[in-house]
Design an enzyme around this catalytic site. Sequence first.
Site, PDB file in Angstrom:
ATOM      1  N   ASP A   3      -7.981 -18.910   6.673  1.00  0.00           N
ATOM      2  CA  ASP A   3      -7.781 -18.260   7.970  1.00  0.00           C
ATOM      3  C   ASP A   3      -7.987 -19.221   9.134  1.00  0.00           C
ATOM      4  O   ASP A   3      -7.258 -19.196  10.123  1.00  0.00           O
ATOM      5  CB  ASP A   3      -8.752 -17.099   8.146  1.00  0.00           C
ATOM      6  CG  ASP A   3      -8.428 -15.967   7.187  1.00  0.00           C
ATOM      7  OD1 ASP A   3      -9.098 -14.939   7.239  1.00  0.00           O
ATOM      8  OD2 ASP A   3      -7.495 -16.137   6.384  1.00  0.00           O
ATOM      9  N   TYR A  37      -4.982 -21.281   9.766  1.00  0.00           N
ATOM     10  CA  TYR A  37      -3.954 -20.451  10.409  1.00  0.00           C
ATOM     11  C   TYR A  37      -4.281 -20.309  11.900  1.00  0.00           C
ATOM     12  O   TYR A  37      -3.434 -20.502  12.764  1.00  0.00           O
ATOM     13  CB  TYR A  37      -3.900 -19.075   9.725  1.00  0.00           C
ATOM     14  CG  TYR A  37      -2.842 -18.160  10.292  1.00  0.00           C
ATOM     15  CD1 TYR A  37      -3.115 -17.362  11.397  1.00  0.00           C
ATOM     16  CD2 TYR A  37      -1.566 -18.100   9.739  1.00  0.00           C
ATOM     17  CE1 TYR A  37      -2.148 -16.534  11.933  1.00  0.00           C
ATOM     18  CE2 TYR A  37      -0.586 -17.279  10.274  1.00  0.00           C
ATOM     19  CZ  TYR A  37      -0.879 -16.496  11.364  1.00  0.00           C
ATOM     20  OH  TYR A  37       0.084 -15.683  11.897  1.00  0.00           O
ATOM     21  N   ASP A  38      -5.544 -19.982  12.187  1.00  0.00           N
ATOM     22  CA  ASP A  38      -5.945 -19.764  13.577  1.00  0.00           C
ATOM     23  C   ASP A  38      -5.750 -21.016  14.418  1.00  0.00           C
ATOM     24  O   ASP A  38      -5.346 -20.948  15.573  1.00  0.00           O
ATOM     25  CB  ASP A  38      -7.418 -19.338  13.645  1.00  0.00           C
ATOM     26  CG  ASP A  38      -7.618 -17.960  13.049  1.00  0.00           C
ATOM     27  OD1 ASP A  38      -6.614 -17.226  12.916  1.00  0.00           O
ATOM     28  OD2 ASP A  38      -8.758 -17.633  12.705  1.00  0.00           O
ATOM     29  N   LYS A  92       5.588   9.705  -1.277  1.00  0.00           N
ATOM     30  CA  LYS A  92       5.768  10.244   0.076  1.00  0.00           C
ATOM     31  C   LYS A  92       4.516   9.894   0.878  1.00  0.00           C
ATOM     32  O   LYS A  92       3.463  10.520   0.732  1.00  0.00           O
ATOM     33  CB  LYS A  92       5.988  11.751   0.048  1.00  0.00           C
ATOM     34  CG  LYS A  92       6.320  12.322   1.418  1.00  0.00           C
ATOM     35  CD  LYS A  92       6.793  13.759   1.329  1.00  0.00           C
ATOM     36  CE  LYS A  92       7.336  14.270   2.646  1.00  0.00           C
ATOM     37  NZ  LYS A  92       6.394  14.179   3.760  1.00  0.00           N
ATOM     38  N   ARG A 103      10.308   8.800  15.465  1.00  0.00           N
ATOM     39  CA  ARG A 103      11.415   9.679  15.131  1.00  0.00           C
ATOM     40  C   ARG A 103      11.736  10.640  16.283  1.00  0.00           C
ATOM     41  O   ARG A 103      12.897  10.953  16.529  1.00  0.00           O
ATOM     42  CB  ARG A 103      11.047  10.484  13.883  1.00  0.00           C
ATOM     43  CG  ARG A 103      12.209  11.220  13.303  1.00  0.00           C
ATOM     44  CD  ARG A 103      11.836  11.750  11.939  1.00  0.00           C
ATOM     45  NE  ARG A 103      11.144  13.014  12.061  1.00  0.00           N
ATOM     46  CZ  ARG A 103      11.669  14.171  11.664  1.00  0.00           C
ATOM     47  NH1 ARG A 103      12.844  14.214  11.100  1.00  0.00           N
ATOM     48  NH2 ARG A 103      10.992  15.272  11.824  1.00  0.00           N
ATOM     49  N   GLU A 112       7.383   4.116   7.020  1.00  0.00           N
ATOM     50  CA  GLU A 112       6.223   4.896   7.444  1.00  0.00           C
ATOM     51  C   GLU A 112       5.097   3.954   7.876  1.00  0.00           C
ATOM     52  O   GLU A 112       4.747   3.022   7.147  1.00  0.00           O
ATOM     53  CB  GLU A 112       5.755   5.728   6.241  1.00  0.00           C
ATOM     54  CG  GLU A 112       4.877   6.885   6.598  1.00  0.00           C
ATOM     55  CD  GLU A 112       5.663   8.157   6.904  1.00  0.00           C
ATOM     56  OE1 GLU A 112       6.909   8.085   7.112  1.00  0.00           O
ATOM     57  OE2 GLU A 112       5.024   9.222   6.962  1.00  0.00           O
ATOM     58  N   CYS A 149     -41.701  20.386   2.246  1.00  0.00           N
ATOM     59  CA  CYS A 149     -43.166  20.305   2.282  1.00  0.00           C
ATOM     60  C   CYS A 149     -43.762  20.862   3.567  1.00  0.00           C
ATOM     61  O   CYS A 149     -44.970  20.974   3.681  1.00  0.00           O
ATOM     62  CB  CYS A 149     -43.624  18.858   2.083  1.00  0.00           C
ATOM     63  SG  CYS A 149     -43.307  17.829   3.525  1.00  0.00           S
ATOM     64  N   CYS A 177     -44.659  14.816   0.179  1.00  0.00           N
ATOM     65  CA  CYS A 177     -43.514  15.722   0.161  1.00  0.00           C
ATOM     66  C   CYS A 177     -42.910  15.687  -1.241  1.00  0.00           C
ATOM     67  O   CYS A 177     -42.551  14.629  -1.752  1.00  0.00           O
ATOM     68  CB  CYS A 177     -42.474  15.284   1.185  1.00  0.00           C
ATOM     69  SG  CYS A 177     -40.967  16.252   1.103  1.00  0.00           S
TER      70      CYS A 177
HETATM   71  S1  IVH Z   1      13.167   9.496   3.264  1.00  0.00           S
HETATM   72  C1  IVH Z   1      16.888  11.277   4.998  1.00  0.00           C
HETATM   73  N1  IVH Z   1      11.159   8.498   1.911  1.00  0.00           N
HETATM   74  O1  IVH Z   1       8.478  12.196   5.097  1.00  0.00           O
HETATM   75  C2  IVH Z   1      15.642  10.930   4.332  1.00  0.00           C
HETATM   76  N2  IVH Z   1      10.660   9.835   3.806  1.00  0.00           N
HETATM   77  O2  IVH Z   1      10.935  14.373   6.377  1.00  0.00           O
HETATM   78  C3  IVH Z   1      14.607  10.502   5.292  1.00  0.00           C
HETATM   79  N3  IVH Z   1       8.253  10.024   4.279  1.00  0.00           N
HETATM   80  O3  IVH Z   1       8.439  12.116   8.239  1.00  0.00           O
HETATM   81  C4  IVH Z   1      13.242  10.350   4.778  1.00  0.00           C
HETATM   82  N4  IVH Z   1       7.567   8.786   2.613  1.00  0.00           N
HETATM   83  O4  IVH Z   1       8.545   9.690   7.472  1.00  0.00           O
HETATM   84  C5  IVH Z   1      11.531   9.247   2.966  1.00  0.00           C
HETATM   85  N5  IVH Z   1       9.486   7.506   0.615  1.00  0.00           N
HETATM   86  C6  IVH Z   1       9.869   8.245   1.671  1.00  0.00           C
HETATM   87  C7  IVH Z   1       8.924   8.828   2.540  1.00  0.00           C
HETATM   88  C8  IVH Z   1       9.366   9.621   3.606  1.00  0.00           C
HETATM   89  C9  IVH Z   1       7.199   9.504   3.659  1.00  0.00           C
HETATM   90  C10 IVH Z   1       8.174  10.902   5.476  1.00  0.00           C
HETATM   91  C11 IVH Z   1       9.119  10.582   6.570  1.00  0.00           C
HETATM   92  C12 IVH Z   1       9.384  11.888   7.235  1.00  0.00           C
HETATM   93  C13 IVH Z   1       9.125  12.869   6.139  1.00  0.00           C
HETATM   94  C14 IVH Z   1      10.434  13.387   5.595  1.00  0.00           C
END
Ligand code: IVH
Length: 683
Positions: free
Chosen positions: A35, A38-39, A123, A144, A180, A424, A445
């Site tokens: 590090d 790098y710094d 997800k 979004r 995400e 106690c 106690c």
């Molecule tokens: S695909 C058209 N893949 O879940 C398809 N979404 O409504 C668009 N999310 O808020 C989404 N993991 O941010 C996709 N592996 C993943 C995801 C993912 C999380 C979230 C996304 C959105 C909601 C889907």
Amino acid sequence: MTTSESDRERAQALRDFLHHHAHRYYVLDAPELPDAEYDKLFRELQELEARHPDLLVPDSPTQRVGGKALEGFEKVRHKVAMLSIRTETDIEASGARNFDTRVRRELGLAAGDPPVEYVAELKFDGLAINLRYEHGVLVQAATRGDGEIGEDVTQNIRTIGQVPLRLPADVPPVLEVRGEVYMRRDDFEHMNELQREKIARGAKNEKTFVNPRNAAAGAVRQLDPSITRQRPLSFFAYGWGEVEGGPAFGTHIEMLLALRAWGLPVSDRIEVARGADDLVAYHQAVGRERDQLPFDIDGVVYKVNSLALQKQLGFVTREPRWAVAHKFPAQEQVTTVEAIDIQVGRTGKLTPVAKLAPVFVGGVTVTNATLHNEQEAQRKDVRVGDTVIVRRAGDVIPEVVAVVPAKRRHDSQVFTMPAHCPVCGALAVREEGEADHRCTGGLFCGAQRKQAILHFAQRRAMDVEGLGEKLVDQVVEAGVVKTLPDLYRLGLANLVALERMGEKSAQNLLAGLHKSKATTLPRFLYALGIRHVGEATAKDLARHFGQLDAIMDASIEQLLQVPDVGPVVAESIHTFFRQPHNREVIEQLRACGVHWEEGEPAAQAPQPLAGKTVVLTGTLPSMSRDEAKELLEAAGAKVAGSVSRKTDYVVAGAEAGSKLDKARELGVAVLDEDGLRALLGNG
Ligand code: IVH
């Protein structure tokens, strides 16, 4: 100053080098450079850019640093709408089958036709972001929003180490990456811990965060990027928006692999699945792994792999027919607080615990949730009878994250700690500067006595075989063991007199007790249960002083010489050995035959900063002022309050004021937190 060709080349070389290593560090988690190195190069680039502003380009690694606060976010119209995704409500395996059935029907496939190929993904539970790269340079990041119009959060997203500011030359000239922003659980816990400390120290306008998703979303939508920078965010790419030029892809998986090859973080928990059975298997496997993942997920996502088939399937309203989210049981649930009990720990700490109406959350039934201490309980304002949100994610213990105020009973009472220990009856006190209430009953106690004995007997301490929780309860309740030495005074007769105690087990226990007498100094010290003395500190003390008597008689100053022992720990050890009662216990233990080999005191801890004077100013990113002071003093430095010609170093954090100006005026060396760590020899 004119910019020479060699400056230009140097800046380019530094940028390339730093980009490469930032990618190894943040995305691949495989740094190849210390590090500090790098710094150093990072600072060289910063200085070069400061001298020659014409060398500054938006994708320079130096531009991750949060800039000035924004008034509000600009609106961004998405080139390709950011759609949401249909959620399969059935959380059982049938959720995956229903989706496959729908897809096959829409595609007009017959029962005998081959299985449809899908990509199965996690997800992530965070906030969707669109990253726009033009000619490989990150030019915009947007939320979004409503799917059509989002907010420009570019400055904030730039602070996320995992988001590349620049991609390799071969990427499509226009490339929008979707994914995400999320916060890892360990980062979340650590951040909340720091927040709690700040609140305990009286900071106003600070709060803890409810869960990693809210923390991540809040950080991204924070108007001051320098605050976002302090929030540990991460990113996973899972899709794309507008793409112009570049290679043509036939499948979703090819595109994901291309994103990964271009330096974007793509989860390695993605799978190509053939047909419903594979989807079900993925859903079940991920369900089992969920607790072990370092971040929260709220389900899995299935996507038709072929982009041609995706096109053919199209959309219903705002949701694609080719993708679905298949959820897992929630990690947050609503329940009610039936009572608030007080638990008494080994050191007398009183902990309020909410007794909950049983609720199934994060895969287990939860009936208890710690409220930590009075301040925390009051800050969240949890009251008996309240409806609350409970969270359990991963191996983290269940927590009440918030109260649902609309459901509060009119006659509910603010929670306060009782004035007396519920076990106690001794006075419960909260010492100045401490968050916890403690029972003052000490070994009188019952709760503390039992806990102290269990601690003493545990494997990592005296290692008394055969002395478990049940037996400790029995001997304490029967009144035969009141103090630690009483253990070694137990005889066959008192043991056999206990309920359900056979002669054989009694003899085993006596043998275990006898064997435990031969121990080591670190084990013995740890076994005493001195506040703040864990195994590591016990070892350090033993190594440093060699002999118990030297530790017992050490002054605070002498204790501070031990590596990693700061004022709080030194004070605690010192106070412990000043109590005649504790010395008596040690004397008696020795008289009962407890023994260990004593050694020579170690050489004095190195004091690299002896004779140096240091001034602290401003707020450091991850260290409190007290911590910095402790570390400096342990290294032998003197920490002074004002800057003069005698000052050797000024350590400056955020919002440093006149002391920093003074240091510059006098030409005193100025360090940031990394510089301080380097100075202390562990940076
Ligand atoms: S695909 C058209 N893949 O879940 C398809 N979404 O409504 C668009 N999310 O808020 C989404 N993991 O941010 C996709 N592996 C993943 C995801 C993912 C999380 C979230 C996304 C959105 C909601 C889907």
